[in-house]
Design an enzyme around this catalytic site. Structure first.
Site, PDB file in Angstrom:
ATOM      1  N   TRP A 159       0.813  -1.224   0.000  1.00  0.00           N
ATOM      2  CA  TRP A 159       0.000   0.000   0.000  1.00  0.00           C
ATOM      3  C   TRP A 159       0.843   1.268   0.000  1.00  0.00           C
ATOM      4  O   TRP A 159       0.309   2.348  -0.120  1.00  0.00           O
ATOM      5  CB  TRP A 159      -0.889   0.024   1.264  1.00  0.00           C
ATOM      6  CG  TRP A 159      -0.145  -0.435   2.485  1.00  0.00           C
ATOM      7  CD1 TRP A 159      -0.206  -1.681   3.033  1.00  0.00           C
ATOM      8  CD2 TRP A 159       0.798   0.305   3.273  1.00  0.00           C
ATOM      9  NE1 TRP A 159       0.656  -1.770   4.119  1.00  0.00           N
ATOM     10  CE2 TRP A 159       1.278  -0.568   4.292  1.00  0.00           C
ATOM     11  CE3 TRP A 159       1.298   1.610   3.230  1.00  0.00           C
ATOM     12  CZ2 TRP A 159       2.217  -0.180   5.245  1.00  0.00           C
ATOM     13  CZ3 TRP A 159       2.230   1.993   4.171  1.00  0.00           C
ATOM     14  CH2 TRP A 159       2.681   1.112   5.165  1.00  0.00           C
ATOM     15  N   LYS A 183      -2.878  -8.202  -7.778  1.00  0.00           N
ATOM     16  CA  LYS A 183      -3.623  -8.050  -6.519  1.00  0.00           C
ATOM     17  C   LYS A 183      -3.094  -6.839  -5.752  1.00  0.00           C
ATOM     18  O   LYS A 183      -2.007  -6.861  -5.189  1.00  0.00           O
ATOM     19  CB  LYS A 183      -3.508  -9.287  -5.630  1.00  0.00           C
ATOM     20  CG  LYS A 183      -4.570  -9.202  -4.520  1.00  0.00           C
ATOM     21  CD  LYS A 183      -4.256  -9.964  -3.277  1.00  0.00           C
ATOM     22  CE  LYS A 183      -3.419  -9.251  -2.260  1.00  0.00           C
ATOM     23  NZ  LYS A 183      -3.994  -8.040  -1.665  1.00  0.00           N
ATOM     24  N   PRO A 184      -3.897  -5.755  -5.717  1.00  0.00           N
ATOM     25  CA  PRO A 184      -3.460  -4.586  -4.942  1.00  0.00           C
ATOM     26  C   PRO A 184      -3.595  -4.859  -3.449  1.00  0.00           C
ATOM     27  O   PRO A 184      -4.267  -5.801  -3.037  1.00  0.00           O
ATOM     28  CB  PRO A 184      -4.441  -3.490  -5.363  1.00  0.00           C
ATOM     29  CG  PRO A 184      -5.353  -4.073  -6.375  1.00  0.00           C
ATOM     30  CD  PRO A 184      -5.196  -5.556  -6.367  1.00  0.00           C
ATOM     31  N   GLU A 257      10.617  -8.082  -4.195  1.00  0.00           N
ATOM     32  CA  GLU A 257      11.111  -6.747  -3.801  1.00  0.00           C
ATOM     33  C   GLU A 257      10.656  -6.539  -2.367  1.00  0.00           C
ATOM     34  O   GLU A 257       9.465  -6.307  -2.131  1.00  0.00           O
ATOM     35  CB  GLU A 257      10.533  -5.660  -4.716  1.00  0.00           C
ATOM     36  CG  GLU A 257      10.897  -5.787  -6.186  1.00  0.00           C
ATOM     37  CD  GLU A 257      12.331  -5.399  -6.503  1.00  0.00           C
ATOM     38  OE1 GLU A 257      13.065  -4.991  -5.583  1.00  0.00           O
ATOM     39  OE2 GLU A 257      12.729  -5.543  -7.672  1.00  0.00           O
ATOM     40  N   GLY A 259      11.748  -5.743   2.109  1.00  0.00           N
ATOM     41  CA  GLY A 259      12.014  -4.625   3.008  1.00  0.00           C
ATOM     42  C   GLY A 259      13.465  -4.176   3.040  1.00  0.00           C
ATOM     43  O   GLY A 259      14.326  -4.731   2.350  1.00  0.00           O
ATOM     44  N   CYS A 296      10.428   1.474   1.433  1.00  0.00           N
ATOM     45  CA  CYS A 296      11.366   0.361   1.568  1.00  0.00           C
ATOM     46  C   CYS A 296      12.816   0.847   1.538  1.00  0.00           C
ATOM     47  O   CYS A 296      13.683   0.253   2.153  1.00  0.00           O
ATOM     48  CB  CYS A 296      11.124  -0.638   0.444  1.00  0.00           C
ATOM     49  SG  CYS A 296      11.014   0.140  -1.157  1.00  0.00           S
ATOM     50  N   GLU A 394      12.890  -3.093  10.392  1.00  0.00           N
ATOM     51  CA  GLU A 394      12.254  -2.052   9.581  1.00  0.00           C
ATOM     52  C   GLU A 394      11.069  -1.488  10.366  1.00  0.00           C
ATOM     53  O   GLU A 394      10.051  -2.170  10.529  1.00  0.00           O
ATOM     54  CB  GLU A 394      11.774  -2.685   8.276  1.00  0.00           C
ATOM     55  CG  GLU A 394      11.297  -1.697   7.251  1.00  0.00           C
ATOM     56  CD  GLU A 394      10.797  -2.392   5.988  1.00  0.00           C
ATOM     57  OE1 GLU A 394      10.148  -3.451   6.094  1.00  0.00           O
ATOM     58  OE2 GLU A 394      11.056  -1.863   4.893  1.00  0.00           O
ATOM     59  N   LYS A 464      20.458 -10.016  -0.175  1.00  0.00           N
ATOM     60  CA  LYS A 464      20.168 -10.631   1.126  1.00  0.00           C
ATOM     61  C   LYS A 464      18.635 -10.779   1.261  1.00  0.00           C
ATOM     62  O   LYS A 464      17.970 -11.119   0.279  1.00  0.00           O
ATOM     63  CB  LYS A 464      20.768  -9.797   2.259  1.00  0.00           C
ATOM     64  CG  LYS A 464      22.285  -9.640   2.172  1.00  0.00           C
ATOM     65  CD  LYS A 464      22.796  -9.174   3.515  1.00  0.00           C
ATOM     66  CE  LYS A 464      23.854  -8.189   3.565  1.00  0.00           C
ATOM     67  NZ  LYS A 464      24.141  -7.545   4.807  1.00  0.00           N
ATOM     68  N   GLY A 467      15.489  -9.093  -1.236  1.00  0.00           N
ATOM     69  CA  GLY A 467      14.823  -9.498  -2.478  1.00  0.00           C
ATOM     70  C   GLY A 467      15.646 -10.325  -3.431  1.00  0.00           C
ATOM     71  O   GLY A 467      16.801 -10.673  -3.174  1.00  0.00           O
TER      72      GLY A 467
END
Ligand code: NAD
Length: 493
Positions: A159, A183-184, A257, A259, A296, A394, A464, A467
């Site tokens: 999001w 899929k959003p 893709e 964090g 991110c 994160e 790492k 991703g």
């Protein structure tokens, strides 16, 4: 349909677009979309699940042979047309984005709507670059490769920048001749649905499908669907691991893709009287305070050389504290709201834990429970250790941890002491220093003397646990969304 002062998709409220038509979920389920700044439910939309994923994958499979057989230039033309339509409607889409994500229209959502149009136009232009090679295998042999689409791509997006990430998935999949089921995120699907509305009469039915739903239902069904040849996921490392498992179970291609906890390293020579102000601003930009830190690539671990600590930190603090926090739709605000109560609560507990452990607030405070919008203020913490949870995990909030360093080898070690490897920022005008550091820092994307966002054409991806694979470029699309088919012809036989 207009609610408050922004326009919502009309048919798009169905939440799903399958085989060229809007589709209300068969079981009648709905999701309420909340504006995190105003805490009102903007609208309710259809909540798709496994049944809608099945329909969408079947439609995409049916459409795939025709789509893959089109000239690449024709596929590119359609993507460019969608980019042009998005440019035409960018202000309206920016308002939708600000309403659903809480990302301030002034600093974030307007830029995202324009940037997303740029992504579509980029992939529209480079679609014709899906080239193969000829191979010198020897006399009497003519050997060449072609780049073939994989089939149906299933993409799942978060999001925090839904439109930008949605257009990256659309551009990469469709330009290379794949069909797409997108899929959003359940918190912020509206701008993507508005884009789908613009795309409805551009692409043949089944080429581009959207199914809105929650992760554990629609997302998991898409990840596990045997008809999906490739999964392209952007989101947390935690869910990324589930996606990788689902792909492994059937040897499907996967791009992740995920964090980050990116280091931002400042050398003394970036803090001369002429440079220090710009460096401070770049640190604020790199931290993505203007996006509530919900990026991110946020440079959320600031390593400042001890000799300039006392000079730089107050400037960074002053700039961050001067940013206005409030309603994301208010053009006066620099910073909007965190996406939802769960994320807000998580930020509160990270900061409260650091405070209890003895961290010092240079600016900011431990956010408290809120009845109004989810608006934590920019926070900078010092007096902590690189091993603390707040310095390792994160936070995905406007929380910067700052640590001093004296020895270059030591700062490289601290910067790399993380399971993430998405981005890094280095501040020094000395190119020898920059070269030494860029060689040693483990990250997929290193920015030097700036703290900007991704630009179409750059290959972007993490290493790492940040991703697998890269996106944003034609090279990324060819590596991640096509396979090489080799043809070897015996001549004269
Ligand atoms: P998330 O992983 O919770 O959700 C991302 C998407 O996955 C959503 O659409 C969600 O519905 C879906 N999902 C959740 N559980 C699922 C499951 N079990 N199976 C299948 N799908 C599932 O992430 P988020 O909170 O929406 O987004 C924030 C995260 O995304 C942060 O970690 C951020 O760093 C990362 N992110 C990475 C990039 C990048 O380019 N590397 C870009 C933006 C965000």
């Amino acid at each position: 349909m207009t609610i408050l002062d922004y326009t919502l998709p009309t048919d798009g409220l169905a939440g799903c677009f399958i085989d060229g038509k809007w589709h209300w979920p068969e079981n009648g389920a709905r999701i309420g979309i909340e504006n995190p700044s105003r805490r009102d439910v903007v609208c309710e939309i259809g909540k798709g699940g496994a049944a809608e994923i099945d329909l969408a994958v079947a439609a995409a499979k049916k459409a795939h042979p025709g789509w893959a057989a089109l000239a690449a230039s024709e596929r590119g033309r359609m993507l460019s047309e969608l980019g042009n339509r998005l440019s035409t409607h960018h202000e309206e889409v920016a308002r939708l984005l600000a309403a659903e994500t809480g990302n301030a229209i002034k600093t974030q959502s307007r830029g995202e709507a324009n940037g997303a149009a740029g992504v579509l136009k980029y992939y529209g232009g480079v679609a014709v670059e899906q080239k193969g090679e000829t191979l010198p295998l020897g006399p009497g042999l003519f050997s060449y490769t072609t780049r073939e689409p994989l089939g149906v791509v299933g993409s799942i997006i978060p999001w925090n920048s839904p439109l930008q990430l949605g257009t990256v998935k659309i551009g990469m999949a469709l330009a290379t001749g794949n069909c797409l089921v997108l899929k959003p995120a359940e918190d912020a699907p509206l701008a993507v649905l508005r884009l789908m509305e613009m795309a409805a009469d551009i692409f043949p039915p089944g080429v581009f499908n959207v199914v809105t739903g929650i992760g554990e239902e629609a997302g998991a069904a898409l990840a596990q669907h045997p008809g999906i040849a490739k999964l392209s996921f952007t989101g947390s490392s935690e869910v990324g691991k589930l996606i990788a498992h689902a792909a492994a179970d059937r040897i499907a291609n996967v791009t992740l893709e995920l964090g980050g906890k990116s280091p931002c390293i400042v050398f003394p020579d970036a803090c001369t009287p002429e440079r220090i102000d710009q460096t401070a601003q770049n640190v604020v930009n790199a931290m993505r305070f203007a996006r509530q830190g919900q990026s991110c690539t946020a440079g959320s671990r600031l390593f400042v050389h001890a000799s300039v600590w006392e000079h730089l930190l107050p400037r960074v603090a002053e700039k961050a504290a001067a940013m206005k926090v409030g309603d994301a739709l208010d053009d006066e605000m620099d910073i909007g709201a965190v996406i939802n109560e769960e994320r807000y609560g998580a930020i509160c507990s990270y900061v409260a834990e650091a405070e209890a452990e003895g961290a010092t607030f240079l600016i900011g405070e431990t956010p408290t429970a809120t009845e109004g919008g989810f608006h934590p203020v920019p926070t900078i913490l010092t007096g902590l250790d690189n091993n603390w949870r707040i310095a390792r995990e994160e936070v995905f909030g406007p929380v910067l941890v700052a640590l001093p360093w004296e020895d270059e080898a030591e700062v490289v070690k601290m910067a790399n002491d993380t399971h993430y490897g998405l981005a890094a920022f280095i501040f020094s005008p000395d190119m020898d220093t920059v070269q030494r550091m860029t060689r040693q820092i483990d990250a997929g994307w290193i920015q030097v003397n700036q703290g900007g966002g991704q630009i179409p054409g750059m290959s972007y991806g993490g290493i790492k646990q940040s991703g697998l694979g890269s996106e944003y470029s034609i090279e990324g699309a060819l590596e991640s969304y096509t396979f090489r088919k080799n043809v070897t012809i015996g001549l004269g036989s």
